[in-house]
Write a protein that holds these residues in place. Structure first.
Motif, PDB file in Angstrom:
ATOM      1  N   THR A  22      29.185  62.682  16.541  1.00 15.88           N
ATOM      2  CA  THR A  22      30.158  62.684  16.399  1.00 15.88           C
ATOM      3  C   THR A  22      30.369  61.980  14.518  1.00 15.88           C
ATOM      4  O   THR A  22      30.874  62.821  14.050  1.00 15.88           O
ATOM      5  CB  THR A  22      30.881  61.094  16.564  1.00 15.88           C
ATOM      6  OG1 THR A  22      31.135  61.108  18.127  1.00 15.88           O
ATOM      7  CG2 THR A  22      31.446  61.301  15.868  1.00 15.88           C
ATOM      8  N   ALA A  23      29.299  61.873  14.102  1.00  9.28           N
ATOM      9  CA  ALA A  23      29.247  62.450  12.444  1.00  9.28           C
ATOM     10  C   ALA A  23      28.797  63.129  12.271  1.00  9.28           C
ATOM     11  O   ALA A  23      29.549  63.920  11.505  1.00  9.28           O
ATOM     12  CB  ALA A  23      27.609  60.836  11.943  1.00  9.28           C
ATOM     13  N   ILE A  24      28.174  64.390  12.830  1.00  4.86           N
ATOM     14  CA  ILE A  24      28.048  65.321  12.485  1.00  4.86           C
ATOM     15  C   ILE A  24      29.044  65.958  12.168  1.00  4.86           C
ATOM     16  O   ILE A  24      29.676  66.738  11.862  1.00  4.86           O
ATOM     17  CB  ILE A  24      26.884  66.424  12.853  1.00  4.86           C
ATOM     18  CG1 ILE A  24      25.483  65.602  12.853  1.00  4.86           C
ATOM     19  CG2 ILE A  24      27.381  67.876  12.601  1.00  4.86           C
ATOM     20  CD1 ILE A  24      24.032  66.052  13.536  1.00  4.86           C
ATOM     21  N   ALA A  25      29.762  65.946  13.775  1.00  3.53           N
ATOM     22  CA  ALA A  25      31.203  66.943  13.754  1.00  3.53           C
ATOM     23  C   ALA A  25      32.333  66.612  12.168  1.00  3.53           C
ATOM     24  O   ALA A  25      33.389  67.099  12.138  1.00  3.53           O
ATOM     25  CB  ALA A  25      31.480  66.430  15.106  1.00  3.53           C
ATOM     26  N   VAL A  31      23.528  68.841   4.909  1.00  3.49           N
ATOM     27  CA  VAL A  31      21.808  68.943   5.729  1.00  3.49           C
ATOM     28  C   VAL A  31      22.026  67.599   6.362  1.00  3.49           C
ATOM     29  O   VAL A  31      22.563  66.736   5.696  1.00  3.49           O
ATOM     30  CB  VAL A  31      21.281  68.466   4.317  1.00  3.49           C
ATOM     31  CG1 VAL A  31      19.833  68.212   4.551  1.00  3.49           C
ATOM     32  CG2 VAL A  31      20.911  69.979   3.096  1.00  3.49           C
ATOM     33  N   VAL A  32      21.231  68.292   6.938  1.00  2.75           N
ATOM     34  CA  VAL A  32      21.023  66.724   7.925  1.00  2.75           C
ATOM     35  C   VAL A  32      19.518  66.469   7.733  1.00  2.75           C
ATOM     36  O   VAL A  32      18.465  67.141   8.363  1.00  2.75           O
ATOM     37  CB  VAL A  32      21.785  67.399   9.523  1.00  2.75           C
ATOM     38  CG1 VAL A  32      21.006  66.393  10.741  1.00  2.75           C
ATOM     39  CG2 VAL A  32      23.062  67.368   9.571  1.00  2.75           C
ATOM     40  N   ALA A  33      19.246  64.971   7.504  1.00  2.67           N
ATOM     41  CA  ALA A  33      17.483  64.491   7.148  1.00  2.67           C
ATOM     42  C   ALA A  33      17.640  63.416   8.663  1.00  2.67           C
ATOM     43  O   ALA A  33      18.234  63.066   8.780  1.00  2.67           O
ATOM     44  CB  ALA A  33      17.762  64.173   5.913  1.00  2.67           C
ATOM     45  N   VAL A  34      16.687  64.223   8.950  1.00  2.70           N
ATOM     46  CA  VAL A  34      15.798  63.228  10.213  1.00  2.70           C
ATOM     47  C   VAL A  34      14.528  62.441   9.603  1.00  2.70           C
ATOM     48  O   VAL A  34      13.863  63.092   9.420  1.00  2.70           O
ATOM     49  CB  VAL A  34      15.443  64.471  11.139  1.00  2.70           C
ATOM     50  CG1 VAL A  34      17.562  64.554  11.641  1.00  2.70           C
ATOM     51  CG2 VAL A  34      14.778  65.403  11.255  1.00  2.70           C
ATOM     52  N   GLU A  35      14.647  61.328  10.857  1.00  4.18           N
ATOM     53  CA  GLU A  35      13.528  60.805  10.125  1.00  4.18           C
ATOM     54  C   GLU A  35      12.296  60.830  11.153  1.00  4.18           C
ATOM     55  O   GLU A  35      11.709  60.739  12.482  1.00  4.18           O
ATOM     56  CB  GLU A  35      13.685  59.293  10.841  1.00  4.18           C
ATOM     57  CG  GLU A  35      12.283  58.054  10.998  1.00  4.18           C
ATOM     58  CD  GLU A  35      12.706  56.610  11.543  1.00  4.18           C
ATOM     59  OE1 GLU A  35      11.829  56.384  12.385  1.00  4.18           O
ATOM     60  OE2 GLU A  35      13.449  56.688  11.762  1.00  4.18           O
ATOM     61  N   LEU A  36      11.369  62.424  10.841  1.00  5.02           N
ATOM     62  CA  LEU A  36      10.828  63.069  11.144  1.00  5.02           C
ATOM     63  C   LEU A  36      10.193  63.917  10.631  1.00  5.02           C
ATOM     64  O   LEU A  36      10.123  63.901   9.237  1.00  5.02           O
ATOM     65  CB  LEU A  36      10.987  64.340  12.563  1.00  5.02           C
ATOM     66  CG  LEU A  36      12.214  63.799  13.884  1.00  5.02           C
ATOM     67  CD1 LEU A  36      12.650  64.742  14.368  1.00  5.02           C
ATOM     68  CD2 LEU A  36      10.666  62.903  14.847  1.00  5.02           C
ATOM     69  N   ASP A  37       8.736  63.877  10.813  1.00  2.92           N
ATOM     70  CA  ASP A  37       7.425  64.690  10.376  1.00  2.92           C
ATOM     71  C   ASP A  37       7.291  66.577  11.135  1.00  2.92           C
ATOM     72  O   ASP A  37       7.980  65.866  12.187  1.00  2.92           O
ATOM     73  CB  ASP A  37       6.224  64.019  10.136  1.00  2.92           C
ATOM     74  CG  ASP A  37       5.606  63.868  11.115  1.00  2.92           C
ATOM     75  OD1 ASP A  37       4.286  64.293  11.326  1.00  2.92           O
ATOM     76  OD2 ASP A  37       6.430  63.346  11.472  1.00  2.92           O
ATOM     77  N   ALA A  93      20.676  65.312  16.500  1.00  7.57           N
ATOM     78  CA  ALA A  93      20.984  65.978  15.825  1.00  7.57           C
ATOM     79  C   ALA A  93      21.037  66.226  15.251  1.00  7.57           C
ATOM     80  O   ALA A  93      20.996  67.436  14.801  1.00  7.57           O
ATOM     81  CB  ALA A  93      20.062  64.919  14.762  1.00  7.57           C
ATOM     82  N   ILE A  94      19.406  67.439  15.839  1.00 10.61           N
ATOM     83  CA  ILE A  94      18.831  68.702  15.724  1.00 10.61           C
ATOM     84  C   ILE A  94      19.595  70.019  16.435  1.00 10.61           C
ATOM     85  O   ILE A  94      19.383  70.648  15.536  1.00 10.61           O
ATOM     86  CB  ILE A  94      16.502  68.956  16.001  1.00 10.61           C
ATOM     87  CG1 ILE A  94      16.005  67.876  14.744  1.00 10.61           C
ATOM     88  CG2 ILE A  94      16.911  70.496  15.899  1.00 10.61           C
ATOM     89  CD1 ILE A  94      15.286  67.702  15.726  1.00 10.61           C
ATOM     90  N   GLU A  95      20.481  69.630  17.713  1.00 10.21           N
ATOM     91  CA  GLU A  95      20.529  71.074  18.368  1.00 10.21           C
ATOM     92  C   GLU A  95      22.162  70.509  17.217  1.00 10.21           C
ATOM     93  O   GLU A  95      22.463  71.916  17.006  1.00 10.21           O
ATOM     94  CB  GLU A  95      21.107  69.907  19.546  1.00 10.21           C
ATOM     95  CG  GLU A  95      19.416  70.217  20.526  1.00 10.21           C
ATOM     96  CD  GLU A  95      19.315  69.387  21.364  1.00 10.21           C
ATOM     97  OE1 GLU A  95      21.005  68.584  21.820  1.00 10.21           O
ATOM     98  OE2 GLU A  95      18.917  69.252  22.249  1.00 10.21           O
ATOM     99  N   GLU A  96      22.703  70.080  17.328  1.00 11.20           N
ATOM    100  CA  GLU A  96      23.992  69.800  16.255  1.00 11.20           C
ATOM    101  C   GLU A  96      23.583  70.369  15.029  1.00 11.20           C
ATOM    102  O   GLU A  96      24.755  71.643  15.108  1.00 11.20           O
ATOM    103  CB  GLU A  96      24.199  68.283  16.131  1.00 11.20           C
ATOM    104  CG  GLU A  96      25.024  67.951  17.897  1.00 11.20           C
ATOM    105  CD  GLU A  96      26.195  68.822  18.338  1.00 11.20           C
ATOM    106  OE1 GLU A  96      27.081  68.870  17.299  1.00 11.20           O
ATOM    107  OE2 GLU A  96      25.881  68.974  19.284  1.00 11.20           O
ATOM    108  N   ALA A  97      22.512  70.366  14.548  1.00  5.74           N
ATOM    109  CA  ALA A  97      22.473  71.291  12.781  1.00  5.74           C
ATOM    110  C   ALA A  97      22.022  72.351  13.067  1.00  5.74           C
ATOM    111  O   ALA A  97      23.302  73.090  12.295  1.00  5.74           O
ATOM    112  CB  ALA A  97      21.558  70.202  12.350  1.00  5.74           C
ATOM    113  N   GLU A  98      21.293  72.926  14.257  1.00  2.00           N
ATOM    114  CA  GLU A  98      21.260  73.944  14.099  1.00  2.00           C
ATOM    115  C   GLU A  98      22.881  74.920  15.160  1.00  2.00           C
ATOM    116  O   GLU A  98      22.845  76.202  14.670  1.00  2.00           O
ATOM    117  CB  GLU A  98      20.025  74.265  15.500  1.00  2.00           C
ATOM    118  CG  GLU A  98      18.704  73.529  14.603  1.00  2.00           C
ATOM    119  CD  GLU A  98      17.776  73.484  15.815  1.00  2.00           C
ATOM    120  OE1 GLU A  98      16.481  73.892  15.472  1.00  2.00           O
ATOM    121  OE2 GLU A  98      18.328  74.184  17.088  1.00  2.00           O
TER     122      GLU A  98
END
Length: 401
Positions: A22-25, A31-37, A93-98
Motif C-alpha cells: 500500500t505504501a509503495i502504491a 527509491v525503495v530502501a530496504v533493510e537488507l545487505d 517491497a522488492i517485488e513492488e519496486a521491480e
C-alpha cells in the motif's frame, strides 16, 4: 531536500506485507530502501551461492553460526505459526519496486560484519545468558506459545522490548540495534544527497524506526561511518586463558615433581589430565550426534589441544565429522528450511557445527574440573605439595648459580 518516509514492519507479519504494498502504491517513491545487505538480498531472491562445508571449516565461526541458525529457526517457527515467511515484507517491497521500475537501495550492513561485531562485543556471561534465553524462547515457541506479532510494531511495546534487551545484553544491543540504526541512517543521507528532490521509502524493522529517525533529525550525532564497518577487534581473553591454563598445568606438574611425593603421583596427575579431557570432549561430541570416529579423535587430541591456545579439539572433531558425514552443498539451505529442532539436528552440516561447539565445551569443562578435583583424586594435600615443590624448585634453581 529529498523526503524520507520510514515504514516500520514486523518480519513475520502479513499486515506488514500489505502495508508495504500500500505504501509503495500510495507514496510513489523514487527509491525503495530496504533493510537488507547484498548477501541477504540474493538469498531472498534465491540467487546466493550456498556456503560449502569447507567454507564453514575455514572460517571456524562455529559458535556464532550456531546462534545464527537458532535465531533463524526461531523466526521461521514464528512465521510458520502465523502463516508468513520471515522477510516476506522485504520481498514484497522488492517485488513492488521491480514491478513499478523503482530503484532499490540495500541500506543494511553486511550480515557477516554484524554477526562478528555482535558475537565479539559480548562477554562470556552475556553469551551464556543470550544462548540460554534463545533456548527458552525456542522451547516456548515449539510448545505453541502464541505471540502477538502486530503489537511488536507499537512504539510503546518496542520501547519496552528494547529496554529489556539493553538490560539483558547491552553490548549485543549496541551491535544489533544501535550500530545498524546509524549505518542505515548514513545510507539514507547518501540517498538524499543523490536525489535532492526525490522521495525515499525506507522499509525497516519496527525496532529500527525510531533510532534511524533520531539520527536523520540530528545527523551530527552519527558515529563515523568507518567505525561501523570495521572488523571487530576484541581483547584476546580466550588466548590469555589458554596460555594461563598451559602455564598453570606446567607449574602444577613441576610442583608435584619437586615435592617428593613420588613419580607415580606425577604420572597419575598427567593421566588424569588426558582422561578427563578426552572423556568429556568425546562424550559431548556424541551428545551432539557426532560420529564415533569424531568422538574417538576428540578423545585422542583433547588433552593436547587444551594446552594449545591456538587450537581446539572441536575444530579437529568437526573436520573429521565433515569427512565422515560429507554434508552436501544443499545442507546450508536445508537448515534454514527445517521446521523442528529434531529435523535440524539430522542435517549433516548442522551436526558438524554442533560437534565443534560441544566438543570445545566438553574440553573446557574438563579443564575446569581438572583443577577442582586433581588433588582429591590424587589423595594429596595441595598446600603441602605446592609449598614444598616451590621451595625445592627454588633451592634447585639457586643451586645452579
Amino acid at each position: 531536500m529529498a523526503e524520507v518516509n520510514i515504514l516500520g514492519t514486523a518480519h513475520v507479519s502479513q499486515q506488514s506485507v500489505d502495508e508495504v504494498r500500500t505504501a509503495i502504491a500510495e507514496y510513489k517513491p523514487d527509491v525503495v530502501a530496504v533493510e537488507l545487505d547484498p548477501s541477504r538480498f540474493q538469498a531472498l531472491k534465491r540467487q546466493a551461492r550456498d556456503p560449502t562445508v569447507d567454507d564453514v571449516l575455514e572460517v571456524k565461526n562455529f559458535n556464532s553460526l550456531l546462534v545464527q541458525w537458532l535465531l533463524a529457526y526461531l523466526q521461521r517457527k514464528i512465521g510458520i505459526d502465523v502463516g508468513v515467511d520471515p522477510g516476506a515484507e522485504m520481498k514484497a517491497a522488492i517485488e513492488e519496486a521491480e514491478k513499478n521500475n523503482i530503484p532499490i537501495a540495500l541500506v543494511d550492513r553486511d550480515i557477516r560484519i554484524t554477526l562478528m561485531r555482535f558475537w565479539h562485543s559480548m562477554g562470556i556471561i552475556e553469551k551464556i545468558k543470550m544462548i540460554w534465553a534463545l533456548i527458552i524462547s525456542i522451547a516456548e515457541v515449539d510448545n505453541g506459545q502464541e505471540i502477538d506479532i502486530e503489537s511488536l510494531k507499537e512504539q510503546n511495546v518496542i520501547d519496552m522490548v528494547m529496554e529489556e534487551f539493553r538490560k539483558f545484553s547491552p553490548n549485543g544491543a549496541r551491535a544489533l540495534i544501535d550500530e545498524r540504526d546509524a549505518f542505515i541512517a548514513h545510507q539514507l543521507i547518501i540517498l538524499k544527497a543523490q536525489r535532492p528532490e526525490g522521495k525515499i521509502l525506507a522499509v525497516v524493522g519496527a525496532g529500527h524506526r525510531q533510532g534511524i529517525k533520531n539520527y536523520l533529525d540530528n545527523p551530527s550525532g552519527l558515529p563515523p561511518f568507518d567505525s561501523l564497518t570495521k572488523q571487530p577487534k576484541s581483547f584476546p581473553w580466550g588466548k590469555i586463558f589458554g596460555f594461563a591454563v598451559t602455564a598453570l598445568f606446567a607449574f602444577l606438574l613441576a610442583a608435584i615433581a619437586f615435592s617428593g611425593v613420588g613419580w607415580n603421583v606425577l604420572l597419575y596427575a598427567f593421566l588424569f589430565w588426558v582422561v578427563i579431557h578426552g572423556v568429556l570432549a568425546g562424550l559431548f561430541t556424541l551428545l551432539a550426534g557426532g560420529h564415533p570416529y569424531s568422538a574417538i579423535t576428540c578423545f585422542c587430541v583433547a588433552w593436547m589441544t587444551s594446552l594449545n591456545p591456538m587450537l581446539h579439539a572441536g575444530w579437529i572433531a568437526a573436520y573429521v565429522e565433515a569427512r565422515v558425514r560429507k554434508p552436501p552443498i544443499t545442507d546450508f539451505r536445508r537448515i534454514y528450511e527445517c521446521e523442528t529442532i529434531g529435523e535440524m539436528a539430522k542435517v549433516p552440516l548442522f551436526k558438524v557445527v554442533l560437534v565443534a561447539a560441544l566438543a570445545n565445551l566438553g574440553s573446557l569443562l574438563g579443564t575446569i574440573l581438572y583443577f577442582i578435583f586433581v588433588f582429591p583424586v590424587l589423595g594429596i594435600d595441595p598446600g603441602v605439595v605446592i609449598s614444598t615443590g616451590i621451595q625445592n624448585m627454588w633451592s634447585w634453581f639457586t643451586g645452579l648459580f
